[in-house]
Motif scaffolding. Structure first.
Motif, mmCIF file in Angstrom:
data_model
loop_
_atom_site.group_PDB
_atom_site.id
_atom_site.type_symbol
_atom_site.label_atom_id
_atom_site.label_comp_id
_atom_site.label_asym_id
_atom_site.label_seq_id
_atom_site.Cartn_x
_atom_site.Cartn_y
_atom_site.Cartn_z
ATOM 1 N N GLN A 184 0.702 -28.146 -8.944
ATOM 2 C CA GLN A 184 1.276 -26.840 -9.286
ATOM 3 C C GLN A 184 1.105 -25.842 -8.139
ATOM 4 O O GLN A 184 2.011 -25.064 -7.846
ATOM 5 C CB GLN A 184 0.621 -26.293 -10.558
ATOM 6 C CG GLN A 184 0.986 -27.071 -11.798
ATOM 7 C CD GLN A 184 0.114 -26.685 -12.989
ATOM 8 O OE1 GLN A 184 -1.093 -26.441 -12.863
ATOM 9 N NE2 GLN A 184 0.739 -26.624 -14.159
ATOM 10 N N LEU A 185 -0.061 -25.880 -7.479
ATOM 11 C CA LEU A 185 -0.294 -24.990 -6.341
ATOM 12 C C LEU A 185 0.668 -25.323 -5.209
ATOM 13 O O LEU A 185 1.260 -24.422 -4.597
ATOM 14 C CB LEU A 185 -1.742 -25.090 -5.858
ATOM 15 C CG LEU A 185 -2.082 -24.301 -4.591
ATOM 16 C CD1 LEU A 185 -1.769 -22.821 -4.744
ATOM 17 C CD2 LEU A 185 -3.546 -24.517 -4.213
ATOM 18 N N ASN B 20 5.577 -24.161 -1.932
ATOM 19 C CA ASN B 20 6.929 -24.578 -1.540
ATOM 20 C C ASN B 20 7.983 -23.555 -1.949
ATOM 21 O O ASN B 20 9.005 -23.419 -1.278
ATOM 22 C CB ASN B 20 7.270 -25.943 -2.145
ATOM 23 C CG ASN B 20 6.475 -27.066 -1.514
ATOM 24 O OD1 ASN B 20 5.891 -26.909 -0.438
ATOM 25 N ND2 ASN B 20 6.434 -28.205 -2.180
ATOM 26 N N GLU B 21 7.729 -22.843 -3.052
ATOM 27 C CA GLU B 21 8.663 -21.830 -3.542
ATOM 28 C C GLU B 21 8.460 -20.480 -2.864
ATOM 29 O O GLU B 21 9.146 -19.516 -3.184
ATOM 30 C CB GLU B 21 8.491 -21.664 -5.058
ATOM 31 C CG GLU B 21 8.879 -22.888 -5.857
ATOM 32 C CD GLU B 21 8.444 -22.817 -7.305
ATOM 33 O OE1 GLU B 21 7.849 -21.783 -7.720
ATOM 34 O OE2 GLU B 21 8.679 -23.782 -8.033
ATOM 35 N N ASP B 22 7.516 -20.413 -1.945
ATOM 36 C CA ASP B 22 7.172 -19.153 -1.270
ATOM 37 C C ASP B 22 6.818 -18.053 -2.261
ATOM 38 O O ASP B 22 7.122 -16.876 -2.040
ATOM 39 C CB ASP B 22 8.290 -18.688 -0.331
ATOM 40 C CG ASP B 22 8.395 -19.550 0.910
ATOM 41 O OD1 ASP B 22 7.355 -20.060 1.371
ATOM 42 O OD2 ASP B 22 9.511 -19.710 1.423
ATOM 43 N N LYS B 23 6.214 -18.439 -3.357
ATOM 44 C CA LYS B 23 5.796 -17.474 -4.363
ATOM 45 C C LYS B 23 4.670 -16.610 -3.781
ATOM 46 O O LYS B 23 3.805 -17.107 -3.074
ATOM 47 C CB LYS B 23 5.311 -18.214 -5.611
ATOM 48 C CG LYS B 23 5.041 -17.315 -6.770
ATOM 49 C CD LYS B 23 4.788 -18.094 -8.038
ATOM 50 C CE LYS B 23 4.508 -17.124 -9.163
ATOM 51 N NZ LYS B 23 4.207 -17.789 -10.404
ATOM 52 N N ARG B 24 4.693 -15.337 -4.078
ATOM 53 C CA ARG B 24 3.681 -14.415 -3.562
ATOM 54 C C ARG B 24 2.393 -14.560 -4.384
ATOM 55 O O ARG B 24 2.395 -14.351 -5.594
ATOM 56 C CB ARG B 24 4.180 -12.973 -3.638
ATOM 57 C CG ARG B 24 3.222 -11.999 -2.992
ATOM 58 C CD ARG B 24 3.839 -10.621 -2.861
ATOM 59 N NE ARG B 24 2.882 -9.737 -2.240
ATOM 60 C CZ ARG B 24 2.425 -8.617 -2.793
ATOM 61 N NH1 ARG B 24 2.877 -8.238 -3.974
ATOM 62 N NH2 ARG B 24 1.557 -7.864 -2.169
ATOM 63 N N ILE C 48 -7.590 -24.837 3.060
ATOM 64 C CA ILE C 48 -6.158 -24.896 2.793
ATOM 65 C C ILE C 48 -5.500 -23.780 3.607
ATOM 66 O O ILE C 48 -5.950 -22.626 3.573
ATOM 67 C CB ILE C 48 -5.858 -24.742 1.286
ATOM 68 C CG1 ILE C 48 -6.538 -25.870 0.496
ATOM 69 C CG2 ILE C 48 -4.349 -24.737 1.045
ATOM 70 C CD1 ILE C 48 -6.458 -25.705 -1.016
ATOM 71 N N GLN C 49 -4.455 -24.149 4.327
ATOM 72 C CA GLN C 49 -3.751 -23.196 5.192
ATOM 73 C C GLN C 49 -3.369 -21.930 4.423
ATOM 74 O O GLN C 49 -2.819 -22.004 3.330
ATOM 75 C CB GLN C 49 -2.488 -23.848 5.761
ATOM 76 C CG GLN C 49 -1.789 -23.037 6.819
ATOM 77 C CD GLN C 49 -2.612 -22.919 8.098
ATOM 78 O OE1 GLN C 49 -3.353 -23.812 8.463
ATOM 79 N NE2 GLN C 49 -2.470 -21.801 8.775
ATOM 80 N N GLY C 50 -3.688 -20.781 4.997
ATOM 81 C CA GLY C 50 -3.332 -19.501 4.404
ATOM 82 C C GLY C 50 -4.391 -18.909 3.487
ATOM 83 O O GLY C 50 -4.211 -17.819 2.961
ATOM 84 N N ALA C 51 -5.494 -19.629 3.306
ATOM 85 C CA ALA C 51 -6.545 -19.145 2.400
ATOM 86 C C ALA C 51 -7.350 -18.009 3.026
ATOM 87 O O ALA C 51 -7.586 -17.977 4.224
ATOM 88 C CB ALA C 51 -7.484 -20.290 2.022
#
Length: 123
Positions: free
Chosen positions: A26-27, A32-36, A53-56
């Motif tokens: 789900q994460l 992938n959906e570029d959800k904010r 995890i990239q972006g954490a």
């Protein structure tokens, strides 16, 4: 007659697990959906430096009570740790501090490494 003591699952998970947890799949879909959303790593700095995890955003669990104001209010927060326990605690704490949409990554970065990014280090 009083209710029996809660089961281990009831004692650990705050209220409804489906509402307060998120699976690695789900994460990945959210990413992938570029959800904010804010991806919050509540492990220690040495753990984060080893693998993350990239972006954490790193905010060790022990620092959360004094640093939670650094988290943008009103944005969904996904919390993770190594195996999922600190993440659950952090998600519950953030909910108590007024964050409306907080989820904990089931199985933490370890499960993420098994199911989504099998190239990253497991420890």
């Amino acid at each position: 007659m009083p209710k029996a003591a809660p089961s281990v699952v009831e004692a650990i998970l705050p209220l409804d697990a489906d509402t307060y947890t998120i699976t690695p799949t789900q994460l990945k879909e959210m990413m992938n959906e570029d959800k904010r959303f804010i991806l919050l790593d509540v492990r220690e700095k040495w753990e984060y430096e080893m693998v993350h995890i990239q972006g954490a955003m790193l905010m060790p669990f022990g620092e959360l009570p004094r640093r939670f104001r650094e988290i943008t209010p009103g944005v969904e927060v996904v919390v993770y740790c190594h195996w999922g326990m600190r993440g659950l605690d952090a998600a519950f704490l953030l909910q108590q501090l007024g964050f409306k949409s907080v989820k904990s990554l089931v199985g933490g970065i370890d499960r993420w490494a098994q199911e989504i990014d099998t190239e990253i280090l497991r420890y």
